[in-house]
Design a protein around this motif. Sequence first.
Motif, PDB file in Angstrom:
ATOM      1  N   UNK A  17       0.806  -1.237   0.000  1.00 33.63           N
ATOM      2  CA  UNK A  17       0.000   0.000   0.000  1.00 33.63           C
ATOM      3  C   UNK A  17       0.834   1.281   0.000  1.00 33.63           C
ATOM      4  N   UNK A  18       2.152   1.183   0.243  1.00 33.14           N
ATOM      5  CA  UNK A  18       3.015   2.355   0.210  1.00 33.14           C
ATOM      6  C   UNK A  18       3.130   3.118   1.515  1.00 33.14           C
ATOM      7  N   UNK A  19       2.478   2.660   2.583  1.00 32.01           N
ATOM      8  CA  UNK A  19       2.588   3.341   3.874  1.00 32.01           C
ATOM      9  C   UNK A  19       4.034   3.363   4.335  1.00 32.01           C
ATOM     10  N   UNK A  20       4.436   4.474   4.958  1.00 24.51           N
ATOM     11  CA  UNK A  20       5.809   4.630   5.440  1.00 24.51           C
ATOM     12  C   UNK A  20       5.891   4.380   6.935  1.00 24.51           C
ATOM     13  N   UNK A  21       6.978   3.720   7.332  1.00 23.05           N
ATOM     14  CA  UNK A  21       7.205   3.399   8.740  1.00 23.05           C
ATOM     15  C   UNK A  21       8.667   3.598   9.093  1.00 23.05           C
ATOM     16  N   UNK A  22       8.914   4.033  10.347  1.00 18.90           N
ATOM     17  CA  UNK A  22      10.258   3.916  10.894  1.00 18.90           C
ATOM     18  C   UNK A  22      10.472   2.418  11.055  1.00 18.90           C
ATOM     19  N   UNK A  23      11.623   1.929  10.637  1.00 16.39           N
ATOM     20  CA  UNK A  23      11.830   0.481  10.620  1.00 16.39           C
ATOM     21  C   UNK A  23      13.248   0.111  11.003  1.00 16.39           C
ATOM     22  N   UNK A  24      13.406  -1.155  11.366  1.00 14.15           N
ATOM     23  CA  UNK A  24      14.715  -1.737  11.618  1.00 14.15           C
ATOM     24  C   UNK A  24      15.052  -2.667  10.477  1.00 14.15           C
ATOM     25  N   UNK A  25      16.278  -2.577   9.981  1.00 15.13           N
ATOM     26  CA  UNK A  25      16.753  -3.556   9.011  1.00 15.13           C
ATOM     27  C   UNK A  25      17.187  -4.768   9.828  1.00 15.13           C
ATOM     28  N   UNK A  26      16.523  -5.894   9.635  1.00 13.17           N
ATOM     29  CA  UNK A  26      16.785  -7.074  10.457  1.00 13.17           C
ATOM     30  C   UNK A  26      17.530  -8.166   9.713  1.00 13.17           C
ATOM     31  N   UNK A  27      17.848  -7.933   8.463  1.00 10.76           N
ATOM     32  CA  UNK A  27      18.585  -8.901   7.663  1.00 10.76           C
ATOM     33  C   UNK A  27      18.733  -8.376   6.250  1.00 10.76           C
ATOM     34  N   UNK A  28      19.323  -9.189   5.390  1.00 12.08           N
ATOM     35  CA  UNK A  28      19.462  -8.790   3.995  1.00 12.08           C
ATOM     36  C   UNK A  28      18.087  -8.569   3.391  1.00 12.08           C
ATOM     37  N   UNK A  29      17.798  -7.340   3.017  1.00 10.86           N
ATOM     38  CA  UNK A  29      16.525  -6.963   2.394  1.00 10.86           C
ATOM     39  C   UNK A  29      15.308  -7.310   3.249  1.00 10.86           C
ATOM     40  N   UNK A  30      15.460  -7.329   4.574  1.00 11.34           N
ATOM     41  CA  UNK A  30      14.340  -7.579   5.475  1.00 11.34           C
ATOM     42  C   UNK A  30      14.224  -6.413   6.445  1.00 11.34           C
ATOM     43  N   UNK A  31      13.000  -5.887   6.553  1.00 11.35           N
ATOM     44  CA  UNK A  31      12.740  -4.735   7.400  1.00 11.35           C
ATOM     45  C   UNK A  31      11.510  -5.004   8.256  1.00 11.35           C
ATOM     46  N   UNK A  32      11.526  -4.487   9.497  1.00 15.09           N
ATOM     47  CA  UNK A  32      10.385  -4.626  10.399  1.00 15.09           C
ATOM     48  C   UNK A  32      10.037  -3.248  10.937  1.00 15.09           C
ATOM     49  N   UNK A  33       8.780  -2.811  10.750  1.00 15.88           N
ATOM     50  CA  UNK A  33       8.386  -1.512  11.293  1.00 15.88           C
ATOM     51  C   UNK A  33       8.560  -1.494  12.807  1.00 15.88           C
TER      52      UNK A  33
END
Length: 66
Positions: A17-33
Amino acid sequence: MVDSDENHRTIAACEQCGSLYAALKIGDDQFRPIGRRDGCECGSMAFTPVDDGVSDVSLEDDTDEE
């Protein structure tokens, strides 16, 4: 809590949907809001990092009042 070298903060967009979040990069190409273990409000768990230039955007209203 101290950020480790493995996790760093960024801005990520929901791929659905394109919503933006502050996130943590938790791995290669993996992000968690941050603060949203269940993913995006739309139900998606897929996020893409946002261009670093977006971090320079001001959230304040700069319009002139007449």
